[in-house]
Write a protein that holds these residues in place. Structure first.
Motif, short mmCIF file in Angstrom:
data_model
loop_
_atom_site.label_atom_id
_atom_site.label_comp_id
_atom_site.label_asym_id
_atom_site.label_seq_id
_atom_site.Cartn_x
_atom_site.Cartn_y
_atom_site.Cartn_z
N SER A 1 0.87 -1.19 0.00
CA SER A 1 0.00 0.00 0.00
C SER A 1 0.89 1.22 0.00
O SER A 1 2.06 1.14 0.37
CB SER A 1 -0.94 -0.01 1.20
OG SER A 1 -0.23 0.21 2.38
N GLY B 1 -7.69 -5.39 -1.21
CA GLY B 1 -9.15 -5.51 -1.24
C GLY B 1 -9.68 -6.56 -2.21
O GLY B 1 -10.44 -7.45 -1.82
N PHE C 1 -18.56 -3.67 3.05
CA PHE C 1 -17.97 -2.36 2.78
C PHE C 1 -16.90 -1.98 3.80
O PHE C 1 -17.10 -2.12 5.01
CB PHE C 1 -19.07 -1.29 2.78
CG PHE C 1 -20.19 -1.58 1.80
CD1 PHE C 1 -19.89 -1.91 0.48
CD2 PHE C 1 -21.51 -1.55 2.20
CE1 PHE C 1 -20.91 -2.18 -0.43
CE2 PHE C 1 -22.55 -1.82 1.30
CZ PHE C 1 -22.24 -2.14 -0.02
N GLY C 2 -15.79 -1.49 3.28
CA GLY C 2 -14.70 -1.08 4.18
C GLY C 2 -13.60 -0.40 3.39
O GLY C 2 -13.84 0.10 2.29
N ALA C 3 -12.41 -0.38 3.95
CA ALA C 3 -11.20 0.24 3.39
C ALA C 3 -11.15 1.75 3.63
O ALA C 3 -10.16 2.39 3.33
CB ALA C 3 -11.03 -0.05 1.90
N GLU C 4 -12.22 2.31 4.18
CA GLU C 4 -12.24 3.74 4.50
C GLU C 4 -13.28 3.94 5.60
O GLU C 4 -14.20 3.12 5.75
CB GLU C 4 -12.62 4.56 3.26
CG GLU C 4 -14.03 4.25 2.78
CD GLU C 4 -14.41 4.97 1.49
OE1 GLU C 4 -13.56 5.68 0.93
OE2 GLU C 4 -15.56 4.82 1.07
N TRP D 1 -16.50 5.09 7.51
CA TRP D 1 -17.89 5.42 7.11
C TRP D 1 -18.75 5.48 8.34
O TRP D 1 -18.40 4.94 9.39
CB TRP D 1 -18.42 4.47 6.04
CG TRP D 1 -18.44 3.00 6.33
CD1 TRP D 1 -17.42 2.24 6.82
CD2 TRP D 1 -19.52 2.09 6.11
NE1 TRP D 1 -17.79 0.92 6.90
CE2 TRP D 1 -19.08 0.79 6.47
CE3 TRP D 1 -20.84 2.23 5.63
CZ2 TRP D 1 -19.90 -0.34 6.37
CZ3 TRP D 1 -21.64 1.10 5.53
CH2 TRP D 1 -21.17 -0.16 5.89
N ASP E 1 -19.90 -3.83 7.79
CA ASP E 1 -18.53 -3.31 7.83
C ASP E 1 -17.53 -4.45 7.68
O ASP E 1 -17.72 -5.54 8.22
CB ASP E 1 -18.29 -2.62 9.19
CG ASP E 1 -16.93 -1.96 9.28
OD1 ASP E 1 -16.55 -1.24 8.33
OD2 ASP E 1 -16.22 -2.18 10.28
N TYR F 1 -13.26 -4.65 8.09
CA TYR F 1 -12.10 -3.83 8.45
C TYR F 1 -10.80 -4.61 8.17
O TYR F 1 -10.78 -5.85 8.29
CB TYR F 1 -12.17 -3.47 9.94
CG TYR F 1 -10.88 -2.86 10.47
CD1 TYR F 1 -10.60 -1.51 10.25
CD2 TYR F 1 -9.95 -3.64 11.15
CE1 TYR F 1 -9.41 -0.96 10.71
CE2 TYR F 1 -8.76 -3.09 11.62
CZ TYR F 1 -8.50 -1.74 11.38
OH TYR F 1 -7.32 -1.20 11.82
N SER G 1 -3.36 -3.73 5.16
CA SER G 1 -2.46 -4.65 4.47
C SER G 1 -1.34 -5.17 5.37
O SER G 1 -0.96 -6.33 5.28
CB SER G 1 -1.88 -4.01 3.21
OG SER G 1 -1.68 -2.66 3.38
N ASP H 1 -5.09 3.81 13.77
CA ASP H 1 -6.55 3.89 13.77
C ASP H 1 -7.04 4.07 15.20
O ASP H 1 -6.58 3.38 16.11
CB ASP H 1 -7.16 2.62 13.18
CG ASP H 1 -6.95 2.52 11.68
OD1 ASP H 1 -6.92 3.58 11.02
OD2 ASP H 1 -6.81 1.39 11.17
#
Ligand code: DLL
Length: 432
Positions: A90, A140, A209-212, A214, A232, A234, A237, A301
């Motif tokens: 990444s 992803g 859904f994830g990678a950012e 929300w 979600d 989570y 890498s 995070d």
């Protein structure tokens, strides 16, 4: 539905025993096979003999993204490269990517974690997985792909982009599970509406859904617009990729696969563990990874962990939504962007002052980035064509470095507000 009930619902005391055994083994592995960790442990005056239970984890050194960068590309691998069967990466702060290597067993552990996630969402072998995460160095696409294959589903490896084709195939193939970033899911929802195809002709029912980051509001909007349940997912890498954590049907917290990735929450300033339920920086230690195991990796995070049993029956710890990051990394349409990357592009070009402001927003459910940058007086001109050419030059350089389109706005010398303290380079209006 539970994929691996014996692990996901194990009583916490037994889980801690497994974690203790695995931690001891992994510490021995890195001590003997990763010179970086042997040196770090020697500096702290510890050996693998000092690690006898999971509680001893606090004795171990932390690892940061800078350590991965300093050991670029393969310096933290703990097995001969002949055993590494996959490499992902990444983007990093300096333009050099953060690289991770997986053995065959690492890939299968990762797929197992994703299978737990997809099963928790209620997906199974009769589902059609539309994987619209990017395939490539980003984890992803290939990550979701492997997890879906592992549960016996039919996988459609779309990758990202080409929205029109995504919609056509989703419609014609009868995709039931959509895997992509939440912002792209919203974009797709609007595009489906614009396409004129009736929503009833789509079979979508689940989203991963994830990678950012929300929000709950965004979840409701996606669920409403696509007529699905949005879950979600989570991950990062450095630890594996998607599937480090996943939501269950209760949708109140993201369960972490803590038999593989041991989580801690620390105060990012003192580096001391915080009390359960308190917010701080999430840290992971690999418990089973062979290829590139990391000790106490600081994710940056910010979140909190909850250890009480979930009504779904799972005992795996639950994580709150990610509040944000303790560093300045921005995630734009799922791509990691550091303001320093933009700064270095600006500084490479003689036409610009090192004064800029980045305005991030979300318009029509898509992240946008506007860069206001000052032109040096000697290059500043009233001639529109000259200014347009300059703007184009900067925009195309940014596109190639970031892999993202940036809306460049050239401004007059000395027009951006200066600061006597820390400069504010980024205004993020996304309210995440
Ligand atoms: O984004 C892996 C992934 C792919 C996760 C697909 C989920 C789905 P990286 O590119 O290394 O890996 O970025 C990792 O993204 O540290 C978080 O800051 C953020 N992130 C990932 N998932 C979530 C999520 C992938 N569900 C960084 N909520 C992480 C909030 C997330 N932030």
């Amino acid at each position: 539905m539970i994929w691996n009930e014996s692990i996901e619902c194990m009583d916490r005391e037994s889980l801690r025993k497994i974690q203790s055994i695995r931690l001891k083994k992994i510490v021995e592995h890195v001590y003997h096979n990763t010179p970086f960790y042997r040196k770090k442990m020697q500096e702290l005056g510890i050996t693998p003999d000092d690690i006898n239970s999971i509680d001893d984890i606090v004795k171990l050194p932390f690892t940061t993204k800078y350590d991965l960068r300093d050991n670029y590309p393969f310096g933290l691998c703990a097995v001969p490269m002949s055993q590494i069967v996959r490499i992902h990466a990444s983007s990093g702060t300096t333009g050099k990517p953060t690289v991770v290597g997986y053995t065959r067993r690492d890939l299968s552990a990762w797929a197992e974690c994703l299978s737990r996630a997809f099963t928790a969402y209620g997906a199974g072998s009769s589902d059609f997985f539309h994987v619209a995460y990017g395939y490539g160095l980003f984890t992803g696409g290939l990550g979701a792909h492997a997890g879906a294959e592992n549960i016996g589903a039919s996988v459609i490896p779309m990758s990202s982009g080409n929205t029109e084709k995504q919609i056509t195939l989703m419609h014609d193939f009868g995709s039931t599970v959509l895997c992509c970033t939440p912002s792209y899911a919203l974009y797709l929802a609007d595009a489906i509406k614009d396409s004129g195809l009736p929503r009833e002709e789509f079979k979508l029912r689940i989203g991963a859904f994830g990678a950012e980051p929300w929000t709950e509001n965004m979840r409701h909007e996606i669920e409403e617009k696509l007529g699905i349940k949005a879950y979600d997912i989570y991950g990062l890498s450095e630890i594996a990729g998607p599937g480090v954590g996943y939501e269950c049907e209760c949708q109140h917290g993201t369960h972490l696969n803590e038999d593989h990735y041991f989580p801690e929450i620390i105060n990012p300033n003192t580096l001391e563990p915080v009390a359960p339920g308190e917010t701080g920086e999430l840290v992971f230690t690999h418990l089973t990874k062979e290829g590139m195991p990391l000790l106490r990796y600081r994710t940056k995070d910010l979140t909190a962990l909850h250890y009480d049993k979930c009504p779904c029956g799972r005992t795996l710890v639950r994580m709150d939504r990610i509040l944000g990051r303790s560093d300045d990394m921005l995630i734009i349409r799922g791509v990691n962007v550091f303001p320093t990357q933009i700064e270095s592009v600006i500084l490479e070009m003689p036409e610009f002052e090192p004064h800029y402001l980045l305005i991030v927003d979300r318009k029509n459910n898509t992240d946008t980035m506007e860069l206001q940058v000052e032109v040096r007086p000697e290059y500043y001109s009233d001639e529109i064509n000259r200014m347009l050419a300059l703007k184009k030059k900067l925009a195309s350089r940014l596109q190639s470095v970031l892999g993202l389109g940036v809306d460049v706005r050239l401004v007059e010398p000395r027009s951006i507000e200066r600061s006597v303290g820390k400069a504010k380079r980024v205004i993020d209006n996304r309210k995440l």
